[in-house]
Design an enzyme around this catalytic site. Structure first.
Site, PDB file in Angstrom:
ATOM      1  N   GLY A 141       0.855  -1.189   0.000  1.00 21.90           N
ATOM      2  CA  GLY A 141       0.000   0.000   0.000  1.00 21.90           C
ATOM      3  C   GLY A 141       0.888   1.235   0.000  1.00 21.90           C
ATOM      4  O   GLY A 141       2.026   1.191  -0.483  1.00 21.90           O
ATOM      5  N   ARG A 142       0.378   2.310   0.567  1.00 24.09           N
ATOM      6  CA  ARG A 142       1.146   3.573   0.542  1.00 24.09           C
ATOM      7  C   ARG A 142       2.470   3.447   1.278  1.00 24.09           C
ATOM      8  O   ARG A 142       3.513   3.908   0.814  1.00 24.09           O
ATOM      9  CB  ARG A 142       0.314   4.700   1.162  1.00 24.09           C
ATOM     10  CG  ARG A 142      -0.827   5.179   0.299  1.00 24.09           C
ATOM     11  CD  ARG A 142      -1.632   6.250   1.024  1.00 24.09           C
ATOM     12  NE  ARG A 142      -2.260   5.649   2.187  1.00 24.09           N
ATOM     13  CZ  ARG A 142      -3.572   5.451   2.312  1.00 24.09           C
ATOM     14  NH1 ARG A 142      -4.383   5.852   1.367  1.00 24.09           N
ATOM     15  NH2 ARG A 142      -4.064   4.871   3.385  1.00 24.09           N
ATOM     16  N   ILE A 143       2.445   2.811   2.469  1.00 30.88           N
ATOM     17  CA  ILE A 143       3.685   2.721   3.257  1.00 30.88           C
ATOM     18  C   ILE A 143       4.645   1.720   2.619  1.00 30.88           C
ATOM     19  O   ILE A 143       5.840   1.989   2.478  1.00 30.88           O
ATOM     20  CB  ILE A 143       3.378   2.360   4.731  1.00 30.88           C
ATOM     21  CG1 ILE A 143       2.502   3.447   5.367  1.00 30.88           C
ATOM     22  CG2 ILE A 143       4.679   2.199   5.517  1.00 30.88           C
ATOM     23  CD1 ILE A 143       1.973   3.111   6.764  1.00 30.88           C
ATOM     24  N   ARG A 163      -2.312  -8.774  -1.352  1.00 32.85           N
ATOM     25  CA  ARG A 163      -3.486  -9.635  -1.459  1.00 32.85           C
ATOM     26  C   ARG A 163      -3.809  -9.968  -2.915  1.00 32.85           C
ATOM     27  O   ARG A 163      -3.981 -11.115  -3.275  1.00 32.85           O
ATOM     28  CB  ARG A 163      -4.671  -8.930  -0.823  1.00 32.85           C
ATOM     29  CG  ARG A 163      -5.433  -9.807   0.093  1.00 32.85           C
ATOM     30  CD  ARG A 163      -6.495  -9.049   0.832  1.00 32.85           C
ATOM     31  NE  ARG A 163      -6.469  -7.609   0.545  1.00 32.85           N
ATOM     32  CZ  ARG A 163      -7.391  -6.767   0.976  1.00 32.85           C
ATOM     33  NH1 ARG A 163      -8.388  -7.205   1.690  1.00 32.85           N
ATOM     34  NH2 ARG A 163      -7.322  -5.480   0.708  1.00 32.85           N
ATOM     35  N   ARG A 217       1.697  -3.931  12.764  1.00 28.37           N
ATOM     36  CA  ARG A 217       1.016  -4.305  14.002  1.00 28.37           C
ATOM     37  C   ARG A 217       1.603  -5.630  14.484  1.00 28.37           C
ATOM     38  O   ARG A 217       1.797  -6.560  13.688  1.00 28.37           O
ATOM     39  CB  ARG A 217      -0.494  -4.481  13.772  1.00 28.37           C
ATOM     40  CG  ARG A 217      -1.271  -3.187  13.589  1.00 28.37           C
ATOM     41  CD  ARG A 217      -1.303  -2.312  14.840  1.00 28.37           C
ATOM     42  NE  ARG A 217      -2.094  -1.091  14.674  1.00 28.37           N
ATOM     43  CZ  ARG A 217      -1.604   0.074  14.248  1.00 28.37           C
ATOM     44  NH1 ARG A 217      -0.317   0.188  13.949  1.00 28.37           N
ATOM     45  NH2 ARG A 217      -2.387   1.125  14.134  1.00 28.37           N
ATOM     46  N   GLU A 245       1.046  -4.308  23.341  1.00 30.65           N
ATOM     47  CA  GLU A 245       1.730  -3.069  23.763  1.00 30.65           C
ATOM     48  C   GLU A 245       1.054  -2.479  24.991  1.00 30.65           C
ATOM     49  O   GLU A 245      -0.162  -2.533  25.096  1.00 30.65           O
ATOM     50  CB  GLU A 245       1.685  -2.057  22.611  1.00 30.65           C
ATOM     51  CG  GLU A 245       2.505  -2.531  21.424  1.00 30.65           C
ATOM     52  CD  GLU A 245       2.326  -1.665  20.186  1.00 30.65           C
ATOM     53  OE1 GLU A 245       1.751  -0.571  20.307  1.00 30.65           O
ATOM     54  OE2 GLU A 245       2.738  -2.107  19.127  1.00 30.65           O
ATOM     55  N   HIS A 263       6.780   1.802  19.281  1.00 35.27           N
ATOM     56  CA  HIS A 263       5.697   2.220  18.372  1.00 35.27           C
ATOM     57  C   HIS A 263       5.834   3.700  17.985  1.00 35.27           C
ATOM     58  O   HIS A 263       4.966   4.517  18.303  1.00 35.27           O
ATOM     59  CB  HIS A 263       4.320   1.953  19.006  1.00 35.27           C
ATOM     60  CG  HIS A 263       3.208   1.884  17.999  1.00 35.27           C
ATOM     61  ND1 HIS A 263       2.162   1.003  18.080  1.00 35.27           N
ATOM     62  CD2 HIS A 263       2.989   2.604  16.867  1.00 35.27           C
ATOM     63  CE1 HIS A 263       1.336   1.189  17.051  1.00 35.27           C
ATOM     64  NE2 HIS A 263       1.830   2.160  16.298  1.00 35.27           N
ATOM     65  N   GLY A 265       6.587   4.721  14.667  1.00 35.85           N
ATOM     66  CA  GLY A 265       6.600   4.850  13.203  1.00 35.85           C
ATOM     67  C   GLY A 265       6.198   6.232  12.710  1.00 35.85           C
ATOM     68  O   GLY A 265       6.811   6.789  11.803  1.00 35.85           O
TER      69      GLY A 265
HETATM   70  C1  8YV Z   1      -0.438   5.396  15.995  1.00 36.95           C
HETATM   71  C2  8YV Z   1      -0.104   4.050  14.026  1.00 36.95           C
HETATM   72  O1  8YV Z   1      -1.742   5.381  15.632  1.00 36.95           O
HETATM   73  O2  8YV Z   1      -1.082   5.305  12.290  1.00 36.95           O
HETATM   74  C3  8YV Z   1      -0.977   4.202  12.840  1.00 36.95           C
HETATM   75  O3  8YV Z   1      -1.564   3.211  12.419  1.00 36.95           O
HETATM   76  O4  8YV Z   1       0.194   2.992  14.418  1.00 36.95           O
HETATM   77  C4  8YV Z   1       0.402   5.239  14.736  1.00 36.95           C
HETATM   78  O5  8YV Z   1       0.418   6.370  13.967  1.00 36.95           O
HETATM   79  C5  8YV Z   1      -0.120   6.642  16.708  1.00 36.95           C
HETATM   80  O6  8YV Z   1       1.009   6.347  17.410  1.00 36.95           O
HETATM   81  C6  8YV Z   1      -1.192   7.103  17.658  1.00 36.95           C
HETATM   82  O7  8YV Z   1      -1.511   6.117  18.584  1.00 36.95           O
END
Ligand code: 8YV
Length: 296
Positions: A141-143, A163, A217, A245, A263, A265
């Site tokens: 996807g985008r990332i 997929r 995740r 987490e 976490h 990112g």
């Molecule tokens: C968290 C993330 O949501 O965008 C996502 O899916 O995992 C992160 O950006 C952010 O840390 C806020 O909880």
């Protein structure tokens, strides 16, 4: 319009919301129409206590924390923050690859602890090249695409699994991708389909010495099997996300072949401000009766 947020979000846009109540959802709240969550769980039990709710604005692109079906059934809209965090998340994936393959954190600890002079001659600290390595991207996807772009700048050979099959020469079935890649990086959302996607059987397909990077995740990987593989030393990992987490399996904390981050990112000043902008614009659109920007 009453807005409740589980925490205050960073960035200038926040002020445009006017007064916002910050805190957990305590008891029944008949007044709350918009709820801003940052990865907090939104389920039937919570929705029961918010009968006037019209919007759940999730501060993040992944919204596995929100029961979107339960929201839909009640006519509650859900928004996320797509697009603005692709570069930051891809950068962290690359940072974790480099950190693991070039043993950056191990080296940092050695220098910090004053062990350089004594142990360097015994261990010349050899890592593995990024250049020429085969990268397997799960989820394009985008990332995932932003990671692919960066990987090409490192002269990596880029394979991917997604997929929908494609005739692209870089496409691989998941098992084949795991067998072929030196580094595997995960960029799928967490859904019932992807939960446990990297099962014990699949992790066993990874080559000896392979590196698995996860900035998506934790629950996409079977954490128990993964920990066992890492303890054996057969593979290495760069992990920003975990199944439970903020709990991280204790044994991972002392392994030299694992680099751990909490976490982060999307955690840059610029990206988090851009995420806040989207959250705020969605809440303001709701208040004005305009279409939401990023409804899921
Ligand atoms: C968290 C993330 O949501 O965008 C996502 O899916 O995992 C992160 O950006 C952010 O840390 C806020 O909880």
């Amino acid at each position: 319009m009453k807005v409740l947020a589980t925490r205050r979000l960073p960035g200038e846009a926040w002020e445009e919301l006017g007064p916002v109540e910050i805190g957990p959802v305590d008891g029944r709240r008949d007044d709350v129409e918009a709820l801003i969550v940052s990865g907090d769980a939104v389920d039937d039990a919570l929705l029961d206590r918010l009968p006037s709710l019209r919007l759940v604005a999730n501060y993040g692109v992944g919204y596995d924390n929100v029961d979107a079906e339960a929201c839909r059934a009640r006519g509650v809209a859900v928004t996320n923050t797509p697009g603005v965090l692709d570069a930051a998340t891809a950068d962290l994936a690359i940072a974790l690859m480099l950190a693991v393959r070039r043993r950056v954190v191990e080296g940092h600890e050695l220098v910090r602890e004053g062990r350089w002079g004594s142990s360097w001659s015994e261990s010349p600290f050899l890592g593995r090249d990024m250049s020429g390595a085969t990268l397997g991207i799960i989820g394009l996807g985008r990332i995932g695409a932003a990671v692919a772009k960066r990987a090409r700048a490192f002269d990596m050979r880029v394979l991917f699994h997604r997929r929908a099959q494609t005739a692209d020469p870089g496409y691989r079935e998941l098992d084949d991708l795991l067998r072929e890649a030196d580094i595997v990086t995960v960029h799928t959302p967490l859904t019932p389909e992807t939960q446990g996607l990297l099962s014990g059987r699949r992790l066993a397909l990874l080559r000896d010495g392979a590196t698995l990077v996860n900035t998506a995740r934790g629950a996409i990987v079977d954490e128990d099997s993964f920990v066992a593989e890492l303890v054996s030393g057969r593979i290495s990992a760069g992990l920003d996300v975990f199944a439970h987490e903020p709990n991280v399996p204790e044994v991972l904390r002392s392994l030299p072949n694992v680099v751990l981050t909490p976490h982060i990112g999307s955690a840059t000043v610029e990206t988090r401000a851009a995420m806040t902008r989207i959250v705020v614009d969605n809440v303001l659109a709701l208040a004005r009766g305009e279409p939401l920007l990023t409804a899921v």
